[in-house]
Design a protein around this motif. Structure first.
Motif, PDB file in Angstrom:
ATOM      1  N   ASP A 115       7.534  -8.074  -7.703  1.00 35.27           N
ATOM      2  CA  ASP A 115       8.757  -7.400  -7.266  1.00 35.27           C
ATOM      3  C   ASP A 115       8.562  -5.889  -7.208  1.00 35.27           C
ATOM      4  O   ASP A 115       9.003  -5.234  -6.256  1.00 35.27           O
ATOM      5  CB  ASP A 115       9.911  -7.735  -8.212  1.00 35.27           C
ATOM      6  N   ASP A 116       7.881  -5.328  -8.209  1.00 34.31           N
ATOM      7  CA  ASP A 116       7.628  -3.879  -8.221  1.00 34.31           C
ATOM      8  C   ASP A 116       6.691  -3.479  -7.090  1.00 34.31           C
ATOM      9  O   ASP A 116       6.860  -2.430  -6.463  1.00 34.31           O
ATOM     10  CB  ASP A 116       7.032  -3.454  -9.573  1.00 34.31           C
ATOM     11  N   PHE A 117       5.692  -4.321  -6.836  1.00 42.65           N
ATOM     12  CA  PHE A 117       4.738  -4.021  -5.773  1.00 42.65           C
ATOM     13  C   PHE A 117       5.431  -3.988  -4.416  1.00 42.65           C
ATOM     14  O   PHE A 117       5.083  -3.182  -3.551  1.00 42.65           O
ATOM     15  CB  PHE A 117       3.618  -5.066  -5.765  1.00 42.65           C
ATOM     16  N   LYS A 119       8.195  -2.870  -3.719  1.00 44.37           N
ATOM     17  CA  LYS A 119       8.970  -1.635  -3.559  1.00 44.37           C
ATOM     18  C   LYS A 119       8.094  -0.483  -3.093  1.00 44.37           C
ATOM     19  O   LYS A 119       8.613   0.572  -2.697  1.00 44.37           O
ATOM     20  CB  LYS A 119       9.636  -1.264  -4.889  1.00 44.37           C
ATOM     21  N   GLU A 120       6.770  -0.694  -3.154  1.00 40.33           N
ATOM     22  CA  GLU A 120       5.840   0.350  -2.726  1.00 40.33           C
ATOM     23  C   GLU A 120       5.780   0.443  -1.204  1.00 40.33           C
ATOM     24  O   GLU A 120       6.191  -0.470  -0.485  1.00 40.33           O
ATOM     25  CB  GLU A 120       4.439   0.062  -3.275  1.00 40.33           C
ATOM     26  N   GLU A 121       5.251   1.562  -0.719  1.00 37.38           N
ATOM     27  CA  GLU A 121       5.147   1.764   0.731  1.00 37.38           C
ATOM     28  C   GLU A 121       4.227   0.721   1.355  1.00 37.38           C
ATOM     29  O   GLU A 121       4.505   0.188   2.432  1.00 37.38           O
ATOM     30  CB  GLU A 121       4.607   3.175   1.008  1.00 37.38           C
ATOM     31  N   VAL A 122       3.124   0.440   0.694  1.00 40.99           N
ATOM     32  CA  VAL A 122       2.228  -0.631   1.133  1.00 40.99           C
ATOM     33  C   VAL A 122       2.533  -1.858   0.285  1.00 40.99           C
ATOM     34  O   VAL A 122       2.292  -1.870  -0.911  1.00 40.99           O
ATOM     35  CB  VAL A 122       0.745  -0.231   0.960  1.00 40.99           C
ATOM     36  N   LYS A 123       3.069  -2.884   0.909  1.00 50.05           N
ATOM     37  CA  LYS A 123       3.460  -4.073   0.174  1.00 50.05           C
ATOM     38  C   LYS A 123       2.811  -5.314   0.762  1.00 50.05           C
ATOM     39  O   LYS A 123       2.208  -5.266   1.842  1.00 50.05           O
ATOM     40  CB  LYS A 123       4.975  -4.221   0.168  1.00 50.05           C
ATOM     41  N   SER A 124       2.957  -6.408   0.074  1.00 45.05           N
ATOM     42  CA  SER A 124       2.320  -7.643   0.513  1.00 45.05           C
ATOM     43  C   SER A 124       3.178  -8.364   1.551  1.00 45.05           C
ATOM     44  O   SER A 124       4.360  -8.605   1.313  1.00 45.05           O
ATOM     45  CB  SER A 124       2.096  -8.575  -0.683  1.00 45.05           C
ATOM     46  N   PRO A 125       2.588  -8.724   2.692  1.00 40.72           N
ATOM     47  CA  PRO A 125       3.344  -9.499   3.679  1.00 40.72           C
ATOM     48  C   PRO A 125       3.444 -10.972   3.289  1.00 40.72           C
ATOM     49  O   PRO A 125       4.257 -11.705   3.836  1.00 40.72           O
ATOM     50  CB  PRO A 125       2.518  -9.335   4.956  1.00 40.72           C
ATOM     51  N   PHE A 126       2.593 -11.372   2.337  1.00 42.37           N
ATOM     52  CA  PHE A 126       2.558 -12.764   1.910  1.00 42.37           C
ATOM     53  C   PHE A 126       3.086 -12.893   0.483  1.00 42.37           C
ATOM     54  O   PHE A 126       2.929 -11.985  -0.331  1.00 42.37           O
ATOM     55  CB  PHE A 126       1.131 -13.322   1.947  1.00 42.37           C
ATOM     56  N   PRO A 127       3.678 -14.023   0.150  1.00 41.10           N
ATOM     57  CA  PRO A 127       4.080 -14.261  -1.235  1.00 41.10           C
ATOM     58  C   PRO A 127       2.864 -14.466  -2.131  1.00 41.10           C
ATOM     59  O   PRO A 127       1.806 -14.883  -1.664  1.00 41.10           O
ATOM     60  CB  PRO A 127       4.930 -15.528  -1.144  1.00 41.10           C
TER      61      PRO A 127
END
Length: 279
Positions: A115-117, A119-127
């Motif tokens: 969840d915290d990740f 919120k970052e500008e670069v985030k995961s497109p996948f779960p």
């Protein structure tokens, strides 16, 4: 000895728990292997836990939401409560960078990390996901051999997976270490025999001889780790991905027949092993 090394050990943190389901262990094929089919072994139920993140990703594909789930055996709390707590600690051991002592804590940490990740500008497109299961490949009246299997994905080109064995003395209610299995001063002899078996296995698999320098052993010197299990006929070691070979080669099992190391075993080890023949 080398320690178990795998990318899954370096995950930032983990998490778990939301629903708790219990199913009775009624058939030997689902919860016990051939090594533990006797009626005088200890009984257990299977517990399932799962926690999902509420944060959506751009691509859900077939994985759905980010989740952490674990399936593990639960033994009679009145008589084997210490064993249950030990098992829970082994689940947290998979991720040693965390301070989690319970499944709850581990689960919540994992989901919070995702969840915290996001919120970052670069985030995961996948779960992300983490699946953990504890199996009971060896179940005797004195000795319990456990197998912790984990696979996970936290971004990158592919996921990670690993297997950890753990050994438990049911009489003394404690973990069994390798130095209790091999007699004092005999570890070098075990290593020499294991290296011979290892190279023979690799020659058969590859169709040609493979020098130790072909693997990831430090200083090109064969070493045993402490990821072991006492099988019926052999002392089994397991090397996980990246530990001695590239990811593409997967895990490596190394079974050392007891017939080759009988004079290296402690009396206690022989007692554990003798339990197999009594089932």
């Amino acid at each position: 000895m080398t320690k178990f090394i795998s990318p899954l050990l370096f995950l930032a943190a983990i998490t778990l728990f939301a629903c708790n389901q219990s199913q009775q262990n009624t058939d030997s094929t689902s919860a016990k292997t051939a090594d533990s089919a006797a009626t005088d072994t200890i009984a257990y139920t299977i517990e399932d836990y799962r926690l999902e993140s509420e944060v959506e990703t751009e691509v859900t594909d077939t994985m759905g939401k980010t989740y952490y789930q674990v399936r593990y055996p639960k033994f009679d709390e009145a008589n084997l409560g210490e064993l249950n707590r030990y098992l829970e600690s082994r689940l947290s051991f998979i991720y040693p960078d965390t301070s989690s002592e319970t499944i709850d804590e581990a689960a919540k940490t994992f989901i919070k990390s995702f969840d915290d990740f996001q919120k970052e500008e670069v985030k995961s497109p996948f779960p992300w996901y983490t699946n953990t299961e504890i199996l009971v490949p060896v179940n005797t009246p004195l000795y319990l051999g456990l197998e912790v299997r984990t696979d996970n994905f936290t971004g990158g080109a592919h996921g990670s997976y690993g297997v950890l064995f753990t050994n438990y003395d049911l009489q003394d209610k404690r973990e069994i270490n390798l130095n209790e299995i091999i007699a004092d001063g005999k570890m070098d002899s075990l290593t020499q025999i294991a290296e011979t078996v290892f190279l023979e296995n690799e020659k058969k698999a590859r169709g040609e001889e493979a020098p130790i320098s072909s693997f990831f052993f430090e200083d090109n010197k064969f070493t045993l780790n402490d990821n072991f299990l006492l099988k019926k006929d052999s002392l089994l070691f397991l090397y996980n991905i990246y530990e001695i070979k590239p990811y593409s080669d997967g895990i490596t099992e190394l079974a050392i027949p007891y017939t080759q190391i009988e004079n290296l075993l402690t009396p206690k080890a022989k007692e554990y092993i003798s339990q197999h023949s009594q089932l």
